[in-house]
Design an enzyme around this catalytic site. Structure first.
Site, PDB file in Angstrom:
ATOM      1  N   GLU A 294      47.396  40.588  37.398  1.00  0.00           N
ATOM      2  CA  GLU A 294      46.236  40.121  38.175  1.00  0.00           C
ATOM      3  C   GLU A 294      46.490  38.652  38.439  1.00  0.00           C
ATOM      4  O   GLU A 294      46.381  37.822  37.548  1.00  0.00           O
ATOM      5  CB  GLU A 294      44.941  40.351  37.394  1.00  0.00           C
ATOM      6  CG  GLU A 294      43.697  40.167  38.243  1.00  0.00           C
ATOM      7  CD  GLU A 294      43.048  38.822  38.027  1.00  0.00           C
ATOM      8  OE1 GLU A 294      43.187  37.959  38.937  1.00  0.00           O
ATOM      9  OE2 GLU A 294      42.430  38.613  36.980  1.00  0.00           O
ATOM     10  N   CYS A 328      39.385  33.594  39.719  1.00  0.00           N
ATOM     11  CA  CYS A 328      40.362  34.118  40.672  1.00  0.00           C
ATOM     12  C   CYS A 328      39.704  34.817  41.853  1.00  0.00           C
ATOM     13  O   CYS A 328      40.315  34.951  42.914  1.00  0.00           O
ATOM     14  CB  CYS A 328      41.322  35.063  39.964  1.00  0.00           C
ATOM     15  SG  CYS A 328      40.486  36.366  39.042  1.00  0.00           S
TER      16      CYS A 328
END
Length: 523
Positions: A294, A328
């Site tokens: 990720e 993020c």
């Protein structure tokens, strides 16, 4: 206002919690630790500094300091693990795997549930540790702990739902069996921005599948991982199943390489920058290990003329300023259609001035804490200065906060163009740059003009447009008229260079399972 977004999202529509297990802290006279600039009641039993390997707390010859990013005060020192400690942790996990994979799914489920219970019972203490080491406001930290614990709860249930299959082949005397088995030892490398939740999202799935893990937490925030180890141990997680090896920046490269190349490791899960992810992928390629990544995001936030502007502003606040923009999936590029551009910018600026209060995360009323370190502040400053030099207008903010240190003012920029650093790079800070656009196709093209694709958001009241744009955005997750999209029940992950695989949801456990086909003949 902003501090409540995370907590509100994770608490909404949750059933009453099951009666928890035994409280870790003593009812009276429990030992506390304090530091200059922070609270005087950090729980000493949870604030561990040694590595945790094979069910034991192990000191190392070297240590490194951990600092509160808000006050700059030293929280303490933590074991600085190197190559020998990393290999020992992998060996401990490997030795534990043979027995852990064989215990019943009911028992694995029960142990994960006990771990969850202890997290809930100690949620306030765990939240204080997050605020102390990451700087995020205490209410946001409390929200993260609930989110983190819910992953253990979710995967305690998913452990009992790993199903195989029976296939009737073209030959009448044969049957095909499909088995799902744990991959083995998993190396878990986690970031500093969600120091608890990014661990349980990975570890919960791994342990539920029957894997064992070695966790390398970020050097800025190791205490949360070690606190989780204390609770895992108390919950009865067997020795070697959950191991934690903190290390300093100077040793991160060598430790990371061990965790990616050791032949006893079968799986790697990493959350962090795209640049670091590529390095780890290179290491993993030599032995063809299973990998989940990720990585970075550059999330677009599109507001079309048909949108409800007030709702869009509320969504922008939630998406942009949670954890001071250090997430993020936070919106990095705001694209607003010409017809409502001025109204959106005006209301966005008003909401920022009214709702955002910069300060120490432990102070009542703080909604935005510090950035994680000076390097992060310098990057934000660089992006703002670059935008201004190229013609952007500072609507509000635009400079370091008067508090000094790692604090930066919530910033809104208008008259932004596509060549500015705040549009081409992930800022990871409290800066909202707004680009004006005319047509839907233009907005989608700008949104997709990136080599990453983690999350994207847009606001519209046009049903046909909603379907078109949701399908056209090149991202792994889309928020439609919603600024907060993360949920334990839903798959989290990106496309392009934002990563590989999915975490959370019913799909998360598959990242730690191998599919085996068995041909059963002679029937």
């Amino acid at each position: 206002m902003a501090t409540c977004f995370l907590l509100r999202n994770f608490c909404a529509a949750r059933p009453a919690l099951r009666p928890p297990g035994r409280l870790l802290r003593e009812p009276a006279g429990a030992q506390r630790r304090s530091y200059v600039g922070g609270p005087a009641d950090l729980h000493a039993d949870l604030l561990r500094g040694d590595s945790f390997v094979g069910g034991r707390w192990l000191p190392t010859p070297a240590t490194f300091p951990v600092y509160d990013p808000a006050s700059g005060a030293k929280l303490g020192t933590v074991a600085d693990c190197g190559v020998p400690e990393a290999r020992a942790a992998v060996r401990a996990a490997y030795d534990a795997f043979s027995s852990w994979k064989e215990i019943s799914v009911k028992e694995r489920s029960s142990l994960l549930r006990k771990w969850y219970d202890l997290m809930i019972q100690n949620k306030d203490e765990l939240a204080k540790i997050i605020t102390a080491e990451s700087g995020k406001p205490l209410k946001e930290a409390q929200g993260e702990i609930l989110y983190s614990a819910f992953f253990l709860e979710w995967f305690s249930e998913e452990a009992r739902r790993v199903y195989g299959d029976i296939i009737y082949t073209s030959a009448k005397d044969k049957r095909g069996l499909v088995l799902k088995q744990p991959v083995g030892v998993a190396s878990i490398i986690t970031p500093w921005n969600f120091p608890s939740a990014m661990i349980t999202r990975k570890v919960g799935a791994a342990l539920a599948a029957g894997c064992t893990v070695v966790v390398k937490p970020a050097e800025d925030t190791p205490y949360s991982a070690l606190a989780l180890a204390q609770l895992a141990n108390q919950a009865g997680i067997p020795p070697g199943v959950y191991n934690v090896i903190p290390c300093s920046r100077t040793k991160a490269k060598e430790v990371g390489e061990v965790l990616c190349t050791d032949p006893l490791v079968s799986k790697i899960s990493f959350t962090g920058s795209t640049a670091t992810g590529k390095i780890l992928l290179h290491h993993a390629a030599n032995s063809v290990k299973r990998v989940s990544m990720e990585l970075g995001g550059l999330a677009p936030f599109i507001v079309f003329d048909s949108a409800n502007v007030d709702q869009a502003v509320a969504g922008a606040m939630a998406s942009k300023f949670r954890n001071a923009g250090q997430t993020c999936v936070c919106s990095n590029r705001f694209l607003v259609q010409r017809g409502i551009h001025d109204s959106f910018v005006t209301k966005f600026a008003e909401a920022m001035k009214k709702s955002l209060r910069v300060g120490n995360g432990f102070e009542e009323g703080t909604t935005q804490g510090p950035l994680i370190n000076e390097k992060a502040v310098e990057k934000v400053e660089k992006h703002v200065n670059d935008a201004v030099a190229k013609g952007a207008t500072v609507v509000t903010g635009g400079k370091r906060h008067q508090s000094g240190g790692n604090f930066f003012e919530p910033t809104l920029l208008s008259n932004v163009t596509r060549d500015m650093l705040c549009i081409t790079e992930e800022t990871f800070g409290p800066v909202a740059p707004v680009i004006k656009f005319d047509k839907e196709e233009e907005a989608v093209a700008i949104a997709n003009a990136a080599d990453v694709g983690l999350a994207g958001y847009f606001y519209s009241q046009d049903p046909a447009q909603i379907w078109r744009v949701a399908e056209q955005l090149e991202v792994g997750m889309v928020g439609v008229n919603e600024g907060l999209i993360s949920s334990v029940e839903c798959p989290f992950g990106g496309v392009k260079q934002s990563g590989l695989g999915r975490e959370g949801s019913k799909y998360g456990i598959d990242e730690y399972l191998e599919v085996k086909y068995v041909c059963y003949g002679g029937l």
